[in-house]
Structures are given as structure tokens and as C-alpha cells.
Motif scaffolding. Sequence first.
Motif, PDB file in Angstrom:
ATOM      1  N   ASP A  88     -38.052  57.627  54.168  1.00 53.33           N
ATOM      2  CA  ASP A  88     -36.718  57.626  54.769  1.00 53.33           C
ATOM      3  C   ASP A  88     -36.487  58.824  55.677  1.00 53.33           C
ATOM      4  O   ASP A  88     -35.358  59.099  56.083  1.00 53.33           O
ATOM      5  CB  ASP A  88     -35.642  57.564  53.687  1.00 53.33           C
ATOM      6  N   GLU A  89     -37.570  59.547  56.007  1.00 52.37           N
ATOM      7  CA  GLU A  89     -37.491  60.676  56.927  1.00 52.37           C
ATOM      8  C   GLU A  89     -38.345  60.390  58.157  1.00 52.37           C
ATOM      9  O   GLU A  89     -39.131  59.444  58.173  1.00 52.37           O
ATOM     10  CB  GLU A  89     -37.988  61.958  56.244  1.00 52.37           C
ATOM     11  N   ARG A  90     -38.202  61.228  59.160  1.00 52.40           N
ATOM     12  CA  ARG A  90     -39.070  61.138  60.334  1.00 52.40           C
ATOM     13  C   ARG A  90     -39.135  62.491  61.015  1.00 52.40           C
ATOM     14  O   ARG A  90     -38.266  63.357  60.825  1.00 52.40           O
ATOM     15  CB  ARG A  90     -38.570  60.090  61.321  1.00 52.40           C
ATOM     16  N   LEU A  91     -40.190  62.679  61.826  1.00 53.25           N
ATOM     17  CA  LEU A  91     -40.256  63.818  62.714  1.00 53.25           C
ATOM     18  C   LEU A  91     -39.500  63.467  64.001  1.00 53.25           C
ATOM     19  O   LEU A  91     -38.901  62.386  64.104  1.00 53.25           O
ATOM     20  CB  LEU A  91     -41.716  64.154  63.010  1.00 53.25           C
TER      21      LEU A  91
ATOM     22  N   MET B  54     -29.880  48.986  55.510  1.00 54.05           N
ATOM     23  CA  MET B  54     -31.136  49.682  55.801  1.00 54.05           C
ATOM     24  C   MET B  54     -30.824  51.155  56.087  1.00 54.05           C
ATOM     25  O   MET B  54     -30.010  51.463  56.954  1.00 54.05           O
ATOM     26  CB  MET B  54     -31.836  49.050  56.997  1.00 54.05           C
ATOM     27  N   PRO B  55     -31.448  52.083  55.358  1.00 52.22           N
ATOM     28  CA  PRO B  55     -31.122  53.501  55.542  1.00 52.22           C
ATOM     29  C   PRO B  55     -31.624  54.026  56.877  1.00 52.22           C
ATOM     30  O   PRO B  55     -32.635  53.592  57.404  1.00 52.22           O
ATOM     31  CB  PRO B  55     -31.849  54.175  54.373  1.00 52.22           C
ATOM     32  N   LEU B  56     -30.859  54.979  57.429  1.00 52.38           N
ATOM     33  CA  LEU B  56     -31.323  55.656  58.625  1.00 52.38           C
ATOM     34  C   LEU B  56     -32.300  56.750  58.234  1.00 52.38           C
ATOM     35  O   LEU B  56     -32.296  57.237  57.111  1.00 52.38           O
ATOM     36  CB  LEU B  56     -30.119  56.264  59.366  1.00 52.38           C
ATOM     37  N   TRP B  57     -33.174  57.137  59.167  1.00 51.23           N
ATOM     38  CA  TRP B  57     -34.136  58.194  58.873  1.00 51.23           C
ATOM     39  C   TRP B  57     -33.486  59.564  59.022  1.00 51.23           C
ATOM     40  O   TRP B  57     -32.781  59.832  60.000  1.00 51.23           O
ATOM     41  CB  TRP B  57     -35.326  58.091  59.838  1.00 51.23           C
ATOM     42  N   LYS B  58     -33.762  60.412  58.072  1.00 51.78           N
ATOM     43  CA  LYS B  58     -33.324  61.807  58.170  1.00 51.78           C
ATOM     44  C   LYS B  58     -34.423  62.606  58.868  1.00 51.78           C
ATOM     45  O   LYS B  58     -35.600  62.314  58.717  1.00 51.78           O
ATOM     46  CB  LYS B  58     -33.072  62.377  56.770  1.00 51.78           C
ATOM     47  N   ILE B  59     -34.042  63.611  59.611  1.00 51.61           N
ATOM     48  CA  ILE B  59     -35.021  64.469  60.263  1.00 51.61           C
ATOM     49  C   ILE B  59     -35.660  65.370  59.210  1.00 51.61           C
ATOM     50  O   ILE B  59     -34.965  66.033  58.435  1.00 51.61           O
ATOM     51  CB  ILE B  59     -34.381  65.323  61.370  1.00 51.61           C
ATOM     52  N   HIS B  60     -36.972  65.392  59.191  1.00 55.10           N
ATOM     53  CA  HIS B  60     -37.694  66.228  58.231  1.00 55.10           C
ATOM     54  C   HIS B  60     -37.836  67.646  58.791  1.00 55.10           C
ATOM     55  O   HIS B  60     -38.456  67.849  59.847  1.00 55.10           O
ATOM     56  CB  HIS B  60     -39.081  65.651  57.953  1.00 55.10           C
ATOM     57  N   GLY B  61     -37.281  68.619  58.096  1.00 54.51           N
ATOM     58  CA  GLY B  61     -37.414  70.013  58.501  1.00 54.51           C
ATOM     59  C   GLY B  61     -36.942  70.250  59.919  1.00 54.51           C
ATOM     60  O   GLY B  61     -35.829  69.850  60.300  1.00 54.51           O
ATOM     61  N   ASP B  62     -37.811  70.860  60.721  1.00 54.93           N
ATOM     62  CA  ASP B  62     -37.457  71.120  62.120  1.00 54.93           C
ATOM     63  C   ASP B  62     -37.814  69.954  63.033  1.00 54.93           C
ATOM     64  O   ASP B  62     -37.632  70.017  64.250  1.00 54.93           O
ATOM     65  CB  ASP B  62     -38.131  72.404  62.615  1.00 54.93           C
ATOM     66  N   GLY B  63     -38.363  68.866  62.441  1.00 54.52           N
ATOM     67  CA  GLY B  63     -38.697  67.688  63.229  1.00 54.52           C
ATOM     68  C   GLY B  63     -40.021  67.767  63.954  1.00 54.52           C
ATOM     69  O   GLY B  63     -40.416  66.812  64.637  1.00 54.52           O
ATOM     70  N   ARG B  64     -40.725  68.902  63.813  1.00 56.57           N
ATOM     71  CA  ARG B  64     -41.977  69.085  64.553  1.00 56.57           C
ATOM     72  C   ARG B  64     -43.183  69.315  63.647  1.00 56.57           C
ATOM     73  O   ARG B  64     -44.299  68.920  63.992  1.00 56.57           O
ATOM     74  CB  ARG B  64     -41.848  70.270  65.525  1.00 56.57           C
ATOM     75  N   THR B  65     -42.967  69.948  62.516  1.00 60.68           N
ATOM     76  CA  THR B  65     -44.083  70.324  61.644  1.00 60.68           C
ATOM     77  C   THR B  65     -43.819  69.892  60.211  1.00 60.68           C
ATOM     78  O   THR B  65     -42.677  69.614  59.819  1.00 60.68           O
ATOM     79  CB  THR B  65     -44.305  71.849  61.663  1.00 60.68           C
ATOM     80  N   VAL B  66     -44.907  69.818  59.429  1.00 61.19           N
ATOM     81  CA  VAL B  66     -44.822  69.485  58.009  1.00 61.19           C
ATOM     82  C   VAL B  66     -45.405  70.657  57.227  1.00 61.19           C
ATOM     83  O   VAL B  66     -46.558  71.059  57.469  1.00 61.19           O
ATOM     84  CB  VAL B  66     -45.611  68.200  57.682  1.00 61.19           C
ATOM     85  N   ALA B  67     -44.657  71.215  56.335  1.00 59.87           N
ATOM     86  CA  ALA B  67     -45.119  72.350  55.538  1.00 59.87           C
ATOM     87  C   ALA B  67     -46.326  71.947  54.696  1.00 59.87           C
ATOM     88  O   ALA B  67     -46.470  70.768  54.327  1.00 59.87           O
ATOM     89  CB  ALA B  67     -43.992  72.860  54.637  1.00 59.87           C
TER      90      ALA B  67
END
Length: 447
Positions: A22-25, A1-14
Motif C-alpha cells: 500500500d506504499e510507493r516510491l 481500494m486504498p491509495l498508496w502512501k509515499i514511502h519515506g522520502d519517495g526515493r530510497t529504501v532504508a
Amino acid sequence: MPLWKIHGDGRTVAPDAVVRPDERLNWPATIAIGVQHVVAMFGATFLVPILTGFPVPTTLLFSGVGTLLFLLVTRNKLPSYLGSSFAFIAPVTAATAANASGASDGMGAALAGIVAVGVLLAIVGVVVHTAGVKWVDRFLPPVLAGTIVALIGFNLAGAAHQNFAAAPVTATFTLAITILFAVVFRGFLGRISIFLGVIAGYIFAAFRGELDFSKVDEAAWVGLPTFHLPDFASSGTWATMAMFLPVVLVLIAENVGHVRGVATMVEDPKINEHTGRALIADGISTTLAGFFGGSGTTTYGENIGVMASTRVYSTAAYWVAGITAILLSMSPKFGEIINSVPAGVLGGITTALYGLIGVIGVKIWVDNKVDFSRPVNQYTAAVALIMAVGGYAIVGENGFELGGIVIATVAAIVIYHGGNAIARLRRTGADDPKPLAGVGAPGGDPA
């Protein structure tokens, strides 16, 4: 099971980005979105046990457990919440009504039907995972998918009227305020108009003195849900189970539509490869719920709405949602508060809700441009809907009965496929000449 990668700065979505499965904030944001998913699913999920007489905490428990199982089976690559399916309301209602006449043992027979649906759905999932989804498209084209979804909703018209007549003033207020919420609010609040309508109707019923809190006062704050077992031994069970089988077709359409919807929004066609796993997961979840007293499950369109508005498709948020639902299920007092919703409120909500289920079927026709100038399509829908609304039934000896949903579903399938075969053989032009396009998303259960 893949781990989640942090999306961008982890706080906002462009503005031009999405948070992929497979990402998360960061965890505070992920938890907040997960709780939002619980709110989105709750309005529909808690209505099913209220309308069918099933325990609310038990349904919430297996809704949460089912969601976690879904994430495991789909290898954490397909975001979805498994809530209570409205497609089960009609057969469960019929099964418990049969109990009153002594034809079956009510809840036990209904749970056996839910288990049967779950097992069959899981088997279909294995076939789809092995052979692909194209055969589903051919067996369940848009005209059939729309007809089956519509007839399940319209078959419940009598049940809605019965609740409405119990307290017409409260029911009218609840119906009116629900419609008002749907047209006044935008975005997320508009999607949960039924949930808001129940709350407003509940408050209105309280002012009218229609609430009964006696069981709420007696219930404990913390405790395990109530479990019930299916009954496969009673003579009426196997006849009752037949009423549940058409639900499989609805769950297939909902799951296939859900997977396609997520794949489109994330712009990743590889997600469609998980269709078989999604069906298997929902089948296992429904089977498990049926074995212990919960309602059958399905992928939820309401939660697709949350993903679309937040642009967060992270499966991490669904782990939070599933765990939150399980924790809520551990409060018997919370369950009794939900069960205290009076008949008038249910009458107003179900008048809209059951109609919306039917309209979802009509939407499938519209979205897929079903050609109703063709006699085969005309008769497929016309005959099945009249059978469902009219409550047609075949009653045999020893309590054996096939209700309107079963008869109407069989009629629709036979008329469509049989009629097409004959019309094409005779070249009369009465058949459905279009390529059998993929089934559009029924939208889960209505928001």
C-alpha cells in the motif's frame, strides 16, 4: 481500494525497510521498477506462445490485462504479475498435434481447455476464500505437488529434442550460453538467464543465416492483436480438455506459494488471507485469455525475485507493468520479431527450460523434506514420472484420447491417497507419516 502512501522520502529504501503493497516510491522510481518487472516476466511469457503457436501480441495483451484484473480482485493488496504459465505448454502442444491427425481442431480445442482450467481455478478460489486453504494442503501435499509439476516438465522432453535436432549447432550454442549466463551473472541478470540466452542464440542464428524476416517486413508497427475463439462444439474438444485439468493443481500450488512467499518477505501474515482472491483472480484471467486466444496465466516467481532484490512490494509498480505489457501488445511488428526466433534457439532453450520445470518439482520435494523411504511416496513419484516421460496414452473411439499428463496425474493422486488409506488401515508403515505440511512455492515459472 486504498491509495498508496509515499514511502519515506519517495526515493530510497532504508536497509532494514521494505516498500509495502500500500506504499510507493515517487512515480519516476515506480515506473522504472514497473518496467523492470516487464523485463523480468518477458523472457518466460513470450516463450509460451512461441512454443505453442499462439499469437505473441495476444498473449502479452491478456498477460497485462490479467495483471490489472488480479490487482482489482485482490483489492490492490497483493503484488503479482500474471504471466504465461509453462504448465499449459504440454496440453496445448498435444491439442495442436491432435489437429494434424484430425482428432481435434487444434487451437480452438486448446483454448477451450484453457477456459476450463480458468473456470475450475476460479471455483477453487471461491471455496478457498470461503473454507480456507487447509484442505488444499491435505489434498495436494508436497510429494504430490512436486510430482505433478515435475511430470509436466519431463513430459515435454520429446518436443525439446525435436527442436534441438532441427539445428543442433545453434541449439548447442544457445544451451551452453544460457547455462553460462546463469552461473556467471549475479542478482537480476542471473534470474533472466533464459531471456539473455534467447537473445544470444538469436544473434548466433543470424550469423548462420537461419533467420526469416519476411513476416516482420510485412507486419504493421501499430495494430490490434489477433483474436481466436475457443471451440466447444467439435467432437474431439472434450477429450482434449481432459489433458488440461491437471494444470489446475499446478496453478493452485503456484498461487498458494506466491501468496505465502510475499507474506513472508513483507512479514505480514494477513496477506495469506488473500489466497482465495488470488486463485479467483488467476482463474478469471486465464478464462478471459482462453476466450480470446491468449495463453493461460499464473503468478510469476521471476517478479518475486525483482521484489526481493529491490525490496519494493508496491502494487503501483505492477499497475505500471500491466499497462506497459498492454502497450507492447499493440505492435504486430514486435510480435513477428518474437515469432522469428528459429527452431535451433528454441531447441537449446527448451532443453534447459523443460528440465527446469521438472526440477522445480524436485525442489518441492527437497524443500518439504519428502520421505522417499516410504513406499507410498516412492510409487507416487516413480509411476507418474515414467508414465509422463514415456508418453503413456489411452486411445478410444471417435478420437478420444487421454495423454500422459492426465494418466500420470490421476495415477499419482490415486496411489498417494489410496495407498496411504490402505497402509494406515493395515498399519504396515508404508504410508507418509508426516503431518501434511503446506505446499512450498514452486517458484512460478523458471527464471
